[in-house]
Every structure is written in structure tokens, then in C-alpha cells.
Motif scaffolding. Sequence first.
Motif, PDB file in Angstrom:
ATOM      1  N   THR A  43       0.662  -1.225   0.111  1.00  0.00           N
ATOM      2  CA  THR A  43       0.128  -0.051   0.282  1.00  0.00           C
ATOM      3  C   THR A  43       1.052   1.472   0.255  1.00  0.00           C
ATOM      4  N   LEU A  44       1.687   1.028   1.061  1.00  0.00           N
ATOM      5  CA  LEU A  44       3.252   2.537   0.658  1.00  0.00           C
ATOM      6  C   LEU A  44       3.761   2.705   0.239  1.00  0.00           C
ATOM      7  N   MET A  45       4.238   1.779  -1.388  1.00  0.00           N
ATOM      8  CA  MET A  45       4.470   1.646  -2.040  1.00  0.00           C
ATOM      9  C   MET A  45       3.564   2.433  -3.746  1.00  0.00           C
ATOM     10  N   ARG A  46       2.442   2.050  -3.438  1.00  0.00           N
ATOM     11  CA  ARG A  46       1.749   2.405  -4.656  1.00  0.00           C
ATOM     12  C   ARG A  46       1.205   3.679  -4.197  1.00  0.00           C
ATOM     13  N   ILE A  47       0.937   3.906  -2.944  1.00  0.00           N
ATOM     14  CA  ILE A  47       0.718   5.822  -3.051  1.00  0.00           C
ATOM     15  C   ILE A  47       2.007   6.223  -3.244  1.00  0.00           C
ATOM     16  N   VAL A  48       3.338   6.057  -2.356  1.00  0.00           N
ATOM     17  CA  VAL A  48       4.654   6.576  -3.764  1.00  0.00           C
ATOM     18  C   VAL A  48       4.780   6.653  -5.586  1.00  0.00           C
ATOM     19  N   LEU A  49       4.332   5.785  -5.909  1.00  0.00           N
ATOM     20  CA  LEU A  49       4.407   5.691  -7.509  1.00  0.00           C
ATOM     21  C   LEU A  49       2.415   6.657  -7.973  1.00  0.00           C
ATOM     22  N   GLY A  50       2.212   6.560  -6.824  1.00  0.00           N
ATOM     23  CA  GLY A  50       0.878   7.851  -7.519  1.00  0.00           C
ATOM     24  C   GLY A  50      -0.198   6.656  -7.528  1.00  0.00           C
ATOM     25  N   VAL A  51      -0.214   5.120  -7.815  1.00  0.00           N
ATOM     26  CA  VAL A  51      -1.221   4.716  -7.601  1.00  0.00           C
ATOM     27  C   VAL A  51      -2.032   4.881  -6.912  1.00  0.00           C
ATOM     28  N   LEU A  52      -2.240   5.194  -5.820  1.00  0.00           N
ATOM     29  CA  LEU A  52      -3.236   4.840  -4.934  1.00  0.00           C
ATOM     30  C   LEU A  52      -3.103   6.580  -4.611  1.00  0.00           C
ATOM     31  N   VAL A  53      -3.940   7.798  -3.505  1.00  0.00           N
ATOM     32  CA  VAL A  53      -4.023   9.081  -3.489  1.00  0.00           C
ATOM     33  C   VAL A  53      -4.244   8.791  -1.983  1.00  0.00           C
ATOM     34  N   PRO A  54      -3.115   9.319  -0.913  1.00  0.00           N
ATOM     35  CA  PRO A  54      -3.242   9.008   0.817  1.00  0.00           C
ATOM     36  C   PRO A  54      -4.380   9.875   1.287  1.00  0.00           C
ATOM     37  N   ASP A  55      -5.244   8.752   2.223  1.00  0.00           N
ATOM     38  CA  ASP A  55      -6.117   9.906   3.179  1.00  0.00           C
ATOM     39  C   ASP A  55      -5.688  11.318   3.419  1.00  0.00           C
ATOM     40  N   ARG A  56      -4.242  11.446   4.017  1.00  0.00           N
ATOM     41  CA  ARG A  56      -3.302  11.967   4.151  1.00  0.00           C
ATOM     42  C   ARG A  56      -2.158  11.942   3.929  1.00  0.00           C
ATOM     43  N   GLY A  57      -0.876  13.185   4.270  1.00  0.00           N
ATOM     44  CA  GLY A  57       0.072  12.900   3.835  1.00  0.00           C
ATOM     45  C   GLY A  57      -0.011  13.300   2.409  1.00  0.00           C
ATOM     46  N   ASP A  58       2.003  13.044   1.770  1.00  0.00           N
ATOM     47  CA  ASP A  58       2.234  12.951   0.417  1.00  0.00           C
ATOM     48  C   ASP A  58       3.333  12.468   0.920  1.00  0.00           C
ATOM     49  N   VAL A  59       4.020  12.740  -0.691  1.00  0.00           N
ATOM     50  CA  VAL A  59       5.483  12.225  -0.773  1.00  0.00           C
ATOM     51  C   VAL A  59       6.036  13.124  -1.773  1.00  0.00           C
ATOM     52  N   ARG A  60       7.452  13.512  -1.049  1.00  0.00           N
ATOM     53  CA  ARG A  60       8.160  14.703  -1.837  1.00  0.00           C
ATOM     54  C   ARG A  60       9.810  13.505  -2.417  1.00  0.00           C
ATOM     55  N   LEU A  61       9.779  14.704  -3.119  1.00  0.00           N
ATOM     56  CA  LEU A  61      11.659  14.491  -3.729  1.00  0.00           C
ATOM     57  C   LEU A  61      12.402  16.037  -3.959  1.00  0.00           C
ATOM     58  N   ASP A  62      13.296  15.539  -2.745  1.00  0.00           N
ATOM     59  CA  ASP A  62      14.425  16.928  -2.102  1.00  0.00           C
ATOM     60  C   ASP A  62      13.492  17.769  -1.910  1.00  0.00           C
ATOM     61  N   GLY A  63      11.846  18.028  -0.972  1.00  0.00           N
ATOM     62  CA  GLY A  63      11.336  18.886  -0.883  1.00  0.00           C
ATOM     63  C   GLY A  63      10.128  19.062  -1.514  1.00  0.00           C
ATOM     64  N   ALA A  64      10.020  19.136  -2.646  1.00  0.00           N
ATOM     65  CA  ALA A  64       9.599  18.672  -3.899  1.00  0.00           C
ATOM     66  C   ALA A  64       8.298  18.213  -4.213  1.00  0.00           C
ATOM     67  N   PRO A  65       7.184  18.508  -4.180  1.00  0.00           N
ATOM     68  CA  PRO A  65       5.847  18.188  -4.577  1.00  0.00           C
ATOM     69  C   PRO A  65       5.794  17.179  -5.972  1.00  0.00           C
ATOM     70  N   VAL A  66       5.532  16.055  -5.558  1.00  0.00           N
ATOM     71  CA  VAL A  66       5.921  14.708  -6.963  1.00  0.00           C
ATOM     72  C   VAL A  66       4.265  14.369  -7.959  1.00  0.00           C
ATOM     73  N   ASP A  67       4.766  14.607  -8.612  1.00  0.00           N
ATOM     74  CA  ASP A  67       3.694  14.556 -10.019  1.00  0.00           C
ATOM     75  C   ASP A  67       4.053  13.747 -11.414  1.00  0.00           C
ATOM     76  N   SER A  68       3.425  12.910 -11.993  1.00  0.00           N
ATOM     77  CA  SER A  68       3.392  12.521 -13.149  1.00  0.00           C
ATOM     78  C   SER A  68       4.978  12.372 -14.029  1.00  0.00           C
ATOM     79  N   ALA A  69       5.407  14.071 -13.850  1.00  0.00           N
ATOM     80  CA  ALA A  69       6.049  13.722 -14.868  1.00  0.00           C
ATOM     81  C   ALA A  69       7.728  13.654 -14.111  1.00  0.00           C
ATOM     82  N   VAL A  70       7.389  13.731 -13.229  1.00  0.00           N
ATOM     83  CA  VAL A  70       8.568  13.586 -11.794  1.00  0.00           C
ATOM     84  C   VAL A  70       8.830  11.665 -11.794  1.00  0.00           C
TER      85      VAL A  70
END
Length: 324
Positions: A43-70
Motif C-alpha cells: 500500500t505504501l509503495m502504491r502511494i509513493v508511485l501515485g497508484v493510490l492517493v493517501p487519505d492524508r500526508g504526501d510524497v516529496r522528492l528533495d522537498g518538492a511535491p511529486v507529480d506524474s512528470a517526476v
Amino acid sequence: MALEVRGVAYSYGDRVALDGVDLEVTPGVLTGLLGPNGAGKTTLMRIVLGVLVPDRGDVRLDGAPVDSAVRQRWGYMPQERGLYPGMPVGEQVVYFARLHGLSRADATARARALLDELGMSERWDERTDKLSGGLQQRLQLATALAHEPDVVVLDEPFAGLDPVAVADLSDSLRQRARAGCTVLFSSHQLDLVQNLCEDIVMVDEGRIVLRGPLASLRAASSGVQLRVNVRSRDRRWLDRFAGATVVSEEADEVRIAIPHGTDPLEVLDAARAAGHVDDFGLDLPSLSQLFLEAVTPGSTTAPAASSSATGSRMPAGAADGSAR
């Protein structure tokens, strides 16, 4: 590029799969996301990869939000087979490389290099469904690495592999980490990856129960034991070490559990003063033992090296099934 997960929570209906998870994956370091089946790793990996959207919290890369382009620059190896059964091996890797923007020439060159690295260069024209399970696992890794990703996420990559395949896959992951890649992989086979992990994040029932550099966690554990083979029946030399207890004793060998902060060399000096020492060794706990220590009430895992879950625990098995 540091991969950061901050306060991530997710539920399947009334089943809590993740309950406020925080972790950071450092580039150049192999980080293992470990825990039993049903702990919440997938479940955590699917959230990291954007397959699932968390109920709360977020995923970042070097402090910046992660999107599909990243995420386009990431590589993912799912636990389930993600291959086309009727497609030849080489064409399969080329196809995945081209999905990430490589030209056909570059994708073909990359595919040949990867298959050679993974011992599959002679399988180029074979159908994927004719390969053994272990070879399909290697091929799946090749498709995840086809575009030379900056971040690599692998879900149970060692499942069903023989020792030779585990060693080969481990070497490939080490190479990526040494090159500065951010590598996160999950496994419930704790002791199988003990010699591969540098950092670990251990999950149980949707919560982090242990995290940090593996060497530091093992050294700080209350499960550290000393093995001393001393030619003396007199054990009074142990009295000077408060909290040290004899775990087992056979002939001249004594196994001692020592509290955190005890200097093993001081124990050795005391043993040598009591008699001739034929053997001496420090036995650090395995990953399985660290996990049991972390989830057992009253355990004394050092807080400086780990982070234990707090609050109420879910009923046993509540995260099984879909809450993977």
C-alpha cells in the motif's frame, strides 16, 4: 534525490493499512522497507508511485511535491508480474524503455546491456512465458531499469528466487546505489536481505516500528550477546558488569546478554584475567530478532537509532488481505 514520505495514512474502508507513516530514502543507500505480510508495505509503495492517493500526508522528492512528470524518471518493479507473456524478451525491455522516451536505437542498446548484466543475453528472442519464474523476475527488473531511472522502487523483488538469482539481483541494486540512485525495496523475508540493507524501515500493522542504519540498530539493540570461551569455571568476573546475564553455558563457553553501553572489550579483558580465552565474539541480533524486539511490549530498542510506534495497535491480522 531524497525520497520523502510525510504523515501518510490510508484505509480500505474500516481497515487501516497505513497510520501516519514517515520515512526518508537517501540516494546512494540501499533502503529496505521490511515487515511481515499484511504490514502495509505494498500500500505504501502504491502511494509513493501515485497508484493510490493517501487519505492524508504526501510524497516529496528533495522537498518538492511529486507529480506524474517526476515519476516518469522512476523505475518500478511490482510484486505481481507486469510483463507481456507472448512478447520476446528483448522486445519487452525495448518497449518499456521507449515508454519512458528513449529512441529505438537507445532503447535497444540499453536492453542489450541490461540483459547481459542480468545473465539473459542469450534469451533475447525467447517468449517471456517460456521463461522460468526466476528468469521472469530478472526480466522484470530489466524493464524497471531500462530508462536508467533516478529512483527505483521494487516490491518483493526476491520473492521465489533461488540464492544465485538473489545474489545477482542484489549486485544490480548495489551498482545502482553506488551510482547515486535512490533505491527502495520491500521484503517480508527479513533475514534474506540482512546483508543487503544499509538503512531499514520496518513496518508492522501500518506503522513504523523501527528505522535507521541497520548497523546502528543492531549495535544498539538489547539483543546483543557475547560469546566467550574461557578456561575458568569461576564466573565472578561477570559481576562487575551490571545487567549482564548468562544466556547459556556449555563446558568452557558462556554466552552473555549485555546491556546497551557495555564495552565488549572490557568484558574480554575481565575474561582474560579469569582464565585463558580460546574464543571471543560479538553476536548482533538478526533482522527478525530486531523486529520481534520492536513489536514486543516492554522492549528497550534504543530511541536514538530507531522510532517505535506509539498508541493503540490494530487487532492481529487486521491489515491482511487487501491492506497489503
